[in-house]
Design a protein around this motif. Structure first.
Motif, PDB file in Angstrom:
ATOM      1  N   PHE A 257      38.036   4.322  15.029  1.00 22.95           N
ATOM      2  CA  PHE A 257      38.557   5.771  15.123  1.00 22.95           C
ATOM      3  C   PHE A 257      37.630   6.907  15.205  1.00 22.95           C
ATOM      4  CE2 PHE A 257      42.150   2.671  14.213  1.00 22.95           C
ATOM      5  CZ  PHE A 257      42.892   3.072  15.072  1.00 22.95           C
ATOM      6  N   ARG A 258      37.857   8.202  15.423  1.00 24.31           N
ATOM      7  CA  ARG A 258      36.835   9.095  15.426  1.00 24.31           C
ATOM      8  C   ARG A 258      36.485   9.278  14.020  1.00 24.31           C
ATOM      9  NH1 ARG A 258      34.610   9.850  19.783  1.00 24.31           N
ATOM     10  NH2 ARG A 258      35.811   9.808  21.366  1.00 24.31           N
ATOM     11  N   THR A 259      37.492   9.117  12.848  1.00 23.28           N
ATOM     12  CA  THR A 259      36.973   9.600  11.540  1.00 23.28           C
ATOM     13  C   THR A 259      37.131   8.549  10.581  1.00 23.28           C
ATOM     14  OG1 THR A 259      39.129  10.610  11.114  1.00 23.28           O
ATOM     15  CG2 THR A 259      37.573  11.938  11.850  1.00 23.28           C
ATOM     16  N   TYR A 260      37.476   7.340  11.159  1.00 23.88           N
ATOM     17  CA  TYR A 260      37.642   6.173  10.487  1.00 23.88           C
ATOM     18  C   TYR A 260      37.627   4.930  10.825  1.00 23.88           C
ATOM     19  CZ  TYR A 260      42.706   6.148  11.581  1.00 23.88           C
ATOM     20  OH  TYR A 260      43.741   5.919  12.080  1.00 23.88           O
ATOM     21  N   LEU A 261      37.678   3.707  10.334  1.00 29.31           N
ATOM     22  CA  LEU A 261      37.632   2.676  11.066  1.00 29.31           C
ATOM     23  C   LEU A 261      38.617   1.552  10.054  1.00 29.31           C
ATOM     24  CD1 LEU A 261      35.597   0.417   9.333  1.00 29.31           C
ATOM     25  CD2 LEU A 261      34.108   1.574  10.523  1.00 29.31           C
ATOM     26  N   GLU A 262      39.192   0.621  10.849  1.00 22.22           N
ATOM     27  CA  GLU A 262      39.955  -0.398  10.134  1.00 22.22           C
ATOM     28  C   GLU A 262      39.367  -1.771  10.366  1.00 22.22           C
ATOM     29  OE1 GLU A 262      43.982   0.007  11.497  1.00 22.22           O
ATOM     30  OE2 GLU A 262      44.310   1.918  10.333  1.00 22.22           O
ATOM     31  N   LEU A 263      39.203  -2.448   9.206  1.00 23.81           N
ATOM     32  CA  LEU A 263      38.720  -3.541   9.048  1.00 23.81           C
ATOM     33  C   LEU A 263      39.665  -4.565   8.679  1.00 23.81           C
ATOM     34  CD1 LEU A 263      35.589  -2.949   6.803  1.00 23.81           C
ATOM     35  CD2 LEU A 263      35.540  -3.281   9.222  1.00 23.81           C
ATOM     36  N   ALA A 264      39.740  -5.601   9.783  1.00 25.13           N
ATOM     37  CA  ALA A 264      40.699  -6.687   9.387  1.00 25.13           C
ATOM     38  C   ALA A 264      40.013  -8.081   8.840  1.00 25.13           C
ATOM     39  CB  ALA A 264      41.603  -7.189  10.598  1.00 25.13           C
ATOM     40  N   PHE A 265      40.751  -8.420   7.809  1.00 21.91           N
ATOM     41  CA  PHE A 265      40.431  -9.636   7.082  1.00 21.91           C
ATOM     42  C   PHE A 265      41.282 -10.993   7.358  1.00 21.91           C
ATOM     43  CE2 PHE A 265      39.074  -5.902   4.743  1.00 21.91           C
ATOM     44  CZ  PHE A 265      37.793  -6.092   4.632  1.00 21.91           C
TER      45      PHE A 265
END
Length: 82
Positions: free
Chosen positions: A39-47
């Motif tokens: 995303f523009r200001t963050y990311l999401e990491l899946a495990f």
């Protein structure tokens, strides 16, 4: 870190696994590009689950401003072991 730079790493061909180093010293490894949403200001990491069944166990949201460095993981695979 800018979102566009991370997207470029994820789209690289061939994909090279890498590690995010965060401001608090923790690390997050990215071994497959489909495990990251940028995303523009963050990311999401899946495990993924340990059972390797395609189901995710959890995710973490990381603010891009807290990524201080990105390191390729390829080096570690070729590092000699003692």
């Amino acid at each position: 870190m800018r979102a566009e730079g991370i997207v470029a790493l994820l789209k690289a061909s061939p994909f090279v696994p890498f590690r995010f180093v965060m401001t608090d010293g923790t690390t997050r490894d990215v071994v497959h590009p489909e495990l990251v949403l940028v995303f523009r200001t963050y990311l999401e990491l899946a495990f993924p689950s340990r059972s390797n069944d395609g189901i995710m166990d959890r995710f973490e949201r990381c603010a891009l401003i807290h990524i201080v460095r990105i390191e390729p993981l390829e080096r570690e695979a070729t590092r000699p072991t003692n």
